[in-house]
Design an enzyme around this catalytic site. Structure first.
Site: not given
Ligand SMILES: [Zn+2]
Length: 339
Positions: A15, A17, A19, A173, A200, A203, A281
């Site tokens: 997991h 990301h 960006d 998101g 996701h 969370e 993450d």
């Protein structure tokens, strides 16, 4: 606990990301190159803008850290470089297999097609794999706040690249305002295409999203799942079906999903027989490496060597890849552990 074992074990990162994991020196360089107007004139002060340093005050502050990365990740050249560097950084962190995720629709602001975005990432992965001791795979993210038809577009895109390095589709998101079922048609398509699905869920406090993501969207892995403990039935469901949880503790602390390394339910889940994995993450935004995640967790929750081994092994067993890769990594892990 011998920390050298953690350092040398062949870890997986399931997991992560793209960006949120841009090398900060590169980010600063690209900001200057692209002529973006920012106040910070040196790297030190710039770090504050793109990383959580110390306590994070709000989710808003956390999300703000992604503004600059998404501004510079709009050309093939930049995206490819950032991806390749992530493989390099991850390999230095002892990660032998990484699944990198991103939302293609966030990278088309300057005219790239969705295919060009995906291919730029895949090119970066390919070059990184050649130079560094790491396997890279890609997960495409649908965004909850976007239209359901946008998610269908991303599912189609995932299907198009499924034999070329893209291994799964995700939904990411704002969980509070956009429940999983809004995107059910897209994920039914994904199921029909035989795609791997990770979502996701749970969370930010809505534990029932975990159940919906499994039952309605067909998730075979869950991103985070922190709040499962609020309902014993959900914990049981996760255990019975052995659905891997992609846990990212530092990120959960930053977004206030948990208070600290001490309070995170990961050890409780492990003890109850859930398939927990450990991940970062967002390496840059949360200012964390995977090795540090393991160290912090082990220290704060007094994990035994056996616990740490289980988490690493769960990671290997949960990759969206073949049994032969799992077997190879498992054998290496055993060697490191028995040394
Ligand atoms: Zn995430």
């Amino acid at each position: 606990m011998d920390f050298n074992k953690i350092k040398h074990a062949p870890k997986t990162e399931l997991h992560c990301h793209l960006d949120g994991s841009v090398r900060v020196e590169t980010l600063f360089e690209l900001v200057l190159k692209e002529g973006l107007d920012i106040e910070e004139k040196d790297l030190d002060s710039f770090q504050e803008r793109v990383k959580i340093k110390g306590d994070c005050d709000s989710l808003k502050e956390y999300l703000n850290k992604f503004v600059i990365p998404s501004m510079v990740m709009q050309t093939r050249e930049n995206i490819k470089r950032i991806t390749k560097e992530l493989l390099e950084d991850a390999s230095k962190d002892g990660i032998r297999y990484i699944e990198i995720r991103f939302a293609p629709l966030l990278h088309v602001n300057k005219g790239l097609s969705l295919e060009e975005v995906v291919e730029a990432v895949l090119d970066g992965v390919k070059e990184g794999e050649k130079e560094f001791n790491i396997i890279g795979r890609v997960i495409l993210c649908c965004m909850r706040h976007m239209e359901p038809k946008d998610s269908k577009t991303i599912v189609e895109l995932t299907n198009k690249y499924k034999d070329k390095g893209v291994v799964a589709v995700d939904l990411a998101g704002n969980e509070e305002d956009f429940p999983p079922e809004l995107h059910k048609e897209a994920f039914h398509m994904a199921k029909e295409y035989g795609l791997n699905i990770t979502i996701h869920a749970g969370e930010t406090g809505i534990e029932n999203n975990i159940v919906k993501s499994i039952d309605i969207l067909g998730a075979s892995r869950i991103g985070h799942g922190v709040y499962a403990y609020k309902n014993e039935n959900i914990v049981n469901l996760l255990r019975e079906r052995q659905i891997p949880l992609e846990i990212c503790i530092k990120s959960n602390i930053d977004t206030k999903a948990t208070e600290s390394y001490k309070t995170h339910p990961i050890k409780e889940y492990l003890d109850k027989g859930l398939k927990v994995t450990l991940n970062t993450d967002n390496r840059t935004v949360s200012d964390i490496s995977l090795t540090e995640e393991y160290y912090n967790l082990i220290e704060n929750q007094h994990l035994s060597e056996e616990d740490a081994y289980s988490i690493i092994k769960n990671g290997i067993n949960s990759i969206f890849e073949s049994d032969s890769i799992k077997h190879k990594l498992s054998t290496e892990l055993r060697e490191v552990w028995d040394r």
